[in-house]
Motif scaffolding. Structure first.
Motif: not given
Lengths: 231, 231
Positions: A54-75
């Motif tokens: 949930q935290a990562l989703i928030r950060l992704a929306q802030e464009k600080l992290v990139s969520l890659q489908p089934a690959r994971g989250a990256y800065v």
DNA sequence: AGCCGAAGAATTGTATACAGTCAATTGGGG
DNA sequence: CCCCAATTGACTGTATACAATTCTTCGGCT
């Protein structure tokens, strides 16, 4: 019955986690491209993947992290174009803000701002780059807050964070000091109620900050998450 | 090996759910204050609460829904102050956008925009208020896209959505038609490369839209979620 | 030796289960 | 009759379990 600990904030523990990661990202303890594994983060914070996610989703929306489908989250790795657009947008907003601030700043606000300036100088002198960069950014958000438009303030806050990520803000102590000097000049212009001068100074200031950015660089490989996040 | 169904979007099924709810909120099928129960939404979309929750978190960050700790999610209720700030911020951004657009719009862009205007008129004539309001908003986002700053475009898109929520956009067909006429005037000014006139028109246009908003009103009680979301 | 392919490990996507909190309702007392 | 308190019910908060996908490593073939 007591509820002294009114129970730790509800959804806000998620925000707390997001904040920790966000700080690490903005302060470049986590470089662009760094992998943000869910289990790893969960162990660090002592929570389950659910919350981390949930935290990562928030950060992704802030464009600080990139969520890659089934690959994971990256800065996130903002490119040169995005950096340009960020500063362009900031100029648009902050020109108006400083203009209004020059028109309506109160004595208390100016003094509070000067106090902030002191903190900046202190951090620069102490060589605390993390705190220094944070304060240099917060200066701009503070002005927005004083102008009083909450919506604009929130947007600027996000822009400032993204700017910090975009620029590998390895700002030298020298250019940091320069930034702080320009902040001082801004305050002076506002004190003189010189709206036009203040706008010009803000334009130049943002141009300088943008010029100092050195994009790209190290790819975020091999990294100790725990060390980067545990402050 | 084939991967023809490249597999349905990964994290994007969450976005699909968020989009459905978002549309319902922006189009006022879900009034401000309406309860967004997780189980109810989960049943509607045929997914678990986990996914619904993630969608709600996204929408909360967009300020379209309000997450109340241990109480649940509700459609956000922007107050008069927030509405004012939203339009104020839009004016700041859109003045610059229309100015730049007037300076650099290509023939193709203008023709594409005129085409959009046709759609607006059609929707107004057909009495399709939902489509009409959506198109009236997208007009502004379209200009932003054409100007080319992606960051600013994204921000404006969010502002437009929030504006739609803030104004109980029960815009009469008459004022909608008026809005569309002002869109036409904007296009004309850009066609004449009249940047100053375009900025003035945009200012007036946003002022008119803001004036037409009637805040508050019905409190979102007793409501059929499924009917509101199932388009 | 290098490349392709397959089995295994690790990680993400999603659902379900359980615990905690809040709201409502019912029963008793004033 | 009204008001307050305790129990019940519904819903949110969080963790865990399982399924699906991707990455890795090892084996075989050219």
């Amino acid at each position: 019955m007591r509820k002294l600990p009114p129970h730790t904030s509800p959804t806000s523990s998620t925000e707390a986690i997001a904040a920790r990661i966000r700080d690490a990202v903005v302060e470049h303890r986590l470089p662009p491209g760094a992998k943000l594994g869910e289990v790893a983060l969960g162990e660090i914070f002592g929570v389950s993947r659910t919350k981390v996610r949930q935290a990562l989703i928030r950060l992704a929306q802030e464009k600080l992290v990139s969520l890659q489908p089934a690959r994971g989250a990256y800065v996130a790795k903002p490119d040169a174009r995005e950096a340009r657009e960020l500063f362009d947008t900031r100029r648009v907003i902050e020109r108006v803000l400083i203009e209004r601030f020059a028109a309506g700043a109160t004595r208390e606000q100016l003094s509070s701002l000067r106090q902030h300036l002191q903190c900046e100088r202190q951090a620069i002198a102490a060589g605390d780059t993390a705190l220094r960069n944070r304060l240099l950014g917060e200066f701009h958000v503070l002005i927005a807050q004083m102008v009083g438009n909450q919506v604009m303030t929130d947007m600027l806050r996000e822009l400032v964070r993204r700017s910090s990520l975009a620029t590998l803000l390895v700002q030298t102590p020298r250019s940091a000091s320069c930034s702080s000097d320009e902040h001082a000049s801004l305050i002076d212009a506002v004190l003189r109620r010189d709206a036009i001068g203040a706008v010009r100074l803000m334009d130049e200031h943002l141009a300088h900050v943008e010029r100092d950015l050195k994009l790209s660089g190290l790819d975020g490989e091999a990294l100790d998450l725990r060390a980067a996040i545990k402050v």
